[in-house]
Design a protein around this motif. Structure first.
Motif, PDB file in Angstrom:
ATOM      1  N   ASP A  46      41.678  40.592  37.695  1.00 33.58           N
ATOM      2  CA  ASP A  46      42.510  41.254  36.890  1.00 33.58           C
ATOM      3  C   ASP A  46      41.875  41.577  35.534  1.00 33.58           C
ATOM      4  O   ASP A  46      42.679  41.820  34.443  1.00 33.58           O
ATOM      5  N   ASP A  48      40.801  44.278  35.079  1.00 31.26           N
ATOM      6  CA  ASP A  48      41.791  45.719  35.117  1.00 31.26           C
ATOM      7  C   ASP A  48      42.807  45.859  34.171  1.00 31.26           C
ATOM      8  O   ASP A  48      43.537  46.745  34.298  1.00 31.26           O
ATOM      9  N   GLN A  49      43.513  44.572  34.070  1.00 36.68           N
ATOM     10  CA  GLN A  49      44.690  44.598  33.360  1.00 36.68           C
ATOM     11  C   GLN A  49      44.759  44.380  31.958  1.00 36.68           C
ATOM     12  O   GLN A  49      44.161  43.309  31.366  1.00 36.68           O
ATOM     13  N   PHE A  68      38.306  48.479  29.666  1.00 36.93           N
ATOM     14  CA  PHE A  68      38.174  48.467  31.129  1.00 36.93           C
ATOM     15  C   PHE A  68      39.186  49.094  31.933  1.00 36.93           C
ATOM     16  O   PHE A  68      38.919  49.273  33.264  1.00 36.93           O
ATOM     17  N   ASP A  69      40.453  49.127  31.228  1.00 38.01           N
ATOM     18  CA  ASP A  69      41.595  49.569  32.236  1.00 38.01           C
ATOM     19  C   ASP A  69      41.038  51.068  32.534  1.00 38.01           C
ATOM     20  O   ASP A  69      41.319  51.535  33.686  1.00 38.01           O
ATOM     21  N   LEU A  72      37.935  51.157  35.098  1.00 37.65           N
ATOM     22  CA  LEU A  72      37.991  50.668  36.317  1.00 37.65           C
ATOM     23  C   LEU A  72      39.163  51.438  37.107  1.00 37.65           C
ATOM     24  O   LEU A  72      39.647  51.137  38.343  1.00 37.65           O
ATOM     25  N   HIS A  75      45.342  49.041  36.693  1.00 35.62           N
ATOM     26  CA  HIS A  75      45.659  47.888  37.322  1.00 35.62           C
ATOM     27  C   HIS A  75      45.714  48.143  38.740  1.00 35.62           C
ATOM     28  O   HIS A  75      45.965  49.119  39.181  1.00 35.62           O
ATOM     29  N   THR A  79      38.850  46.696  41.151  1.00 35.13           N
ATOM     30  CA  THR A  79      38.380  45.469  41.227  1.00 35.13           C
ATOM     31  C   THR A  79      39.403  44.683  42.205  1.00 35.13           C
ATOM     32  O   THR A  79      39.040  43.436  42.780  1.00 35.13           O
ATOM     33  N   GLY A  84      35.084  46.770  45.266  1.00 31.67           N
ATOM     34  CA  GLY A  84      34.955  45.806  44.041  1.00 31.67           C
ATOM     35  C   GLY A  84      34.445  44.660  44.155  1.00 31.67           C
ATOM     36  O   GLY A  84      33.782  44.140  43.249  1.00 31.67           O
TER      37      GLY A  84
END
Ligand SMILES: [Zn+2]
Length: 193
Positions: A46, A48-49, A68-69, A72, A75, A79, A84
């Motif tokens: 997470d 990516d959230q 990072f959102d 990546l 969400h 990952t 990932g």
């Protein structure tokens, strides 16, 4: 799923793995770090959230989360796929090797297994949610169980909070009670001296 459900699921997976494949030897340092690595692994996908608990604890959370959102792919993207997981596992292995000189009495491989178990448990749990999981990226299909979306869990809603989360805790209690003698003997022989 919420962070606490993921952490509980990661622990459950670790308990099951330990029952099925008890390690030949285990130091207290390895056991503690494996638990920690397992819990970190359970919430790592997470990152990516932007609102993930992972980022909430950092300064400038908004910045890192959004960065990072974008990086990546948003969400439930990179990952939350096997590629990932492989990349994160590789990174973790590299980090553990890097830290090896200061990790006395630690079996790095066991700590790494515990981390990977946490990672995989995350994807499995997210598979039961409405959003599904793109397991096979770059094939852009999100898999979910059951296949009918309407029957899946909504993150943070009552099914997760009142059934799945307490259910996992009850499962842990049951597993520990069922295997108490074996666990006790295991801890005595490995951690007793
Ligand atoms: Zn997730």
């Amino acid at each position: 799923m919420t962070g606490r459900t993921h952490d509980t699921a990661a622990l459950t997976a670790l308990i099951v793995a330990t029952i099925l494949y008890p390690p030949a030897s285990l130091t207290l340092a390895t056991a503690l770090l494996a638990l920690l690595a397992n819990q970190i692994g359970g919430i790592t996908p997470d990152i990516d959230q932007p609102t993930a608990p992972f980022w909430r604890n950092l300064p400038a959370e908004g910045f890192f989360g959004k960065f990072f959102d974008k990086l990546l792919g948003g969400h439930r993207f990179l990952t939350h796929s096997l590629i990932g997981v492989a990349a994160l596992a590789w990174l973790a292995r590299w980090l553990l090797e890097f830290l090896r000189p200061i990790m006395h009495h630690v079996d790095i491989t066991l700590v790494w297994y515990a981390f990977v178990i946490g990672l995989v448990s995350h994807l499995v749990m997210d598979t039961f949610t409405k959003e599904g999981v793109p397991w096979l990226l770059p094939i852009p299909f999100k898999f979910g169980l059951p296949p009918v979306k309407a029957l899946r869990v909504t993150t943070g809603h009552f099914v997760e909070n009142l059934i799945i989360f307490p259910g996992l805790i009850l499962l842990d209690i049951w597993l520990i009670a069922q295997h108490y003698q074996a666990l006790h003997a295991f801890i005595r022989s490995h951690l007793g001296s």
